[in-house]
Design an enzyme around this catalytic site. Structure first.
Site, PDB file in Angstrom:
ATOM      1  CG  LEU A 153       2.981 -14.238 -55.141  1.00 51.14           C
ATOM      2  CD1 LEU A 153       2.551 -14.107 -56.601  1.00 51.14           C
ATOM      3  CD2 LEU A 153       1.774 -14.123 -54.220  1.00 51.14           C
ATOM      4  CG  ASP A 154       3.069 -20.418 -51.309  1.00 52.12           C
ATOM      5  OD1 ASP A 154       3.886 -19.896 -50.530  1.00 52.12           O
ATOM      6  OD2 ASP A 154       1.949 -20.828 -50.956  1.00 52.12           O
ATOM      7  NE  ARG A 155       9.149 -24.872 -58.233  1.00 52.18           N
ATOM      8  CZ  ARG A 155       9.800 -26.028 -58.379  1.00 52.18           C
ATOM      9  NH1 ARG A 155      10.020 -26.797 -57.305  1.00 52.18           N
ATOM     10  NH2 ARG A 155      10.218 -26.422 -59.567  1.00 52.18           N
TER      11      ARG A 155
END
Length: 328
Positions: A153-155
């Site tokens: 998942l993106d940060r």
């Protein structure tokens, strides 16, 4: 392959005659990326009739290809005591609710303090990333070892993630991501009045001018499909549910932005809302996009049990949602 490091043989089918060999091998082995096969070819690990093939070799129907995978390099990540919300764990895998702001794996600028460091401390996961990845960009990429990570998942995206604790679980989960059989649904707050339902089906690749971004407006790329349903109309915004058919990097962010509905607070693909109140709500998110991985469903790679996990919006997105509802 039960053992990712074991040599194996493949026979080229008639349909692949004349195609690039690295592309053909990747198509025949969805759990191994084309770049990995390219590296193995350069290292002399791919042979036909005992002779190493060379880069840009064309496949010939009926040819028998022998592949000797490279062993994965050891991980140099260190364990760190970082709190984790664990939704499920057994001897094979664990499911966590990742908070926004937590980087998944070490990278330039984030050498530690990542999910990988937390996994090493909590579970003692020491398995290395296999030298393979699916064609799902959210699945593990080829590169430095990332213990236990089978997707990302993106940060600044929160939500449900599954991590592998054994090589067998990792292989089974990676295969499901490659087959796009994983159930993944996200909740998001986007700008504008999104249609009740829409499907975005585009190509997906690097943005031609900004290499930090991706775009669906490319001449060549991978197919990306997102199904979006409006859950609720809000003040200048919409609460939407996004179901991924594919999992490309930044896919939801790109699709919504390029169709006129950027995610609230998205620092890369978003914009400052015209409505002062909506702009204030976006600013309170602190530079994080209003995107939450709410649902993750898959078949347990070992027990074959169907598992499904769902988490509510985290406090910051709930507060934004309530604020927008109060002025709807």
């Amino acid at each position: 392959m039960s053992d990712p490091s074991a040599p194996f043989d493949l026979e080229i089918a008639e349909a692949h005659d004349g195609d690039r060999l690295d592309r053909v091998l990747a198509a025949m082995c969805p759990s191994i990326s084309r770049s990995t096969f390219q590296r193995w070819i350069d290292e002399g690990r791919v042979t036909i009739a005992g002779a190493p093939v060379i880069s840009k070799t064309r496949a010939k129907a009926g040819a028998k290809v022998h592949v000797v995978p490279a062993p994965p390099p050891p991980s140099d990540a260190t364990p760190q005591d970082i709190p984790l919300v664990v939704l499920h764990e057994d001897e094979h895998l664990a499911v966590i609710d990742k908070p926004a702001g937590l980087v998944v794996h070490p990278a330039p600028g984030h050498a530690d303090g990542t999910l990988v460091n937390a996994l090493l401390f909590r579970f003692g996961i020491t398995i290395d990333e296999p030298a393979s990845a699916s064609d799902d960009d959210d699945a593990i990429p080829t590169g430095p070892p990332r213990p236990g990570i089978v997707h990302r998942l993106d940060r600044f995206t929160s939500g449900v993630m599954v991590v592998a604790r054994t090589p067998a679980a990792r292989e089974g989960l990676t295969a499901q991501f490659a087959a796009h059989s994983i159930e993944r649904a996200y909740l998001a707050i986007c700008e504008g009045e999104h249609p009740a339902r829409a499907t975005y089906d585009t190509l997906h690749g690097r943005h031609p001018r900004d290499r930090k971004k991706f775009s669906g407006k490319v001449v060549r790329g991978k197919r990306a499909v997102t199904h979006v349903e409006r859950v609720e109309s809000l003040r200048g915004t919409s609460l939407v549910r996004c179901r991924l058919e594919t999992g490309r990097t930044h896919q939801i962010r790109v699709h919504l932005s390029e169709h006129g509905f950027p995610l609230l607070g998205d620092p890369l693909y978003g914009r400052a809302p015209h409505d002062p109140f909506v702009r204030e709500v976006a600013e309170k998110l602190g530079g994080r996009q209003a995107l939450h991985a709410a649902v993750l469903g898959f078949v347990h790679p070992i027990t074959k049990q169907t598992l499904r996990f769902e988490t509510p919006l985290p406090p910051d997105l709930r507060e934004a949602l309530e604020a927008l509802r109060s002025r709807a």
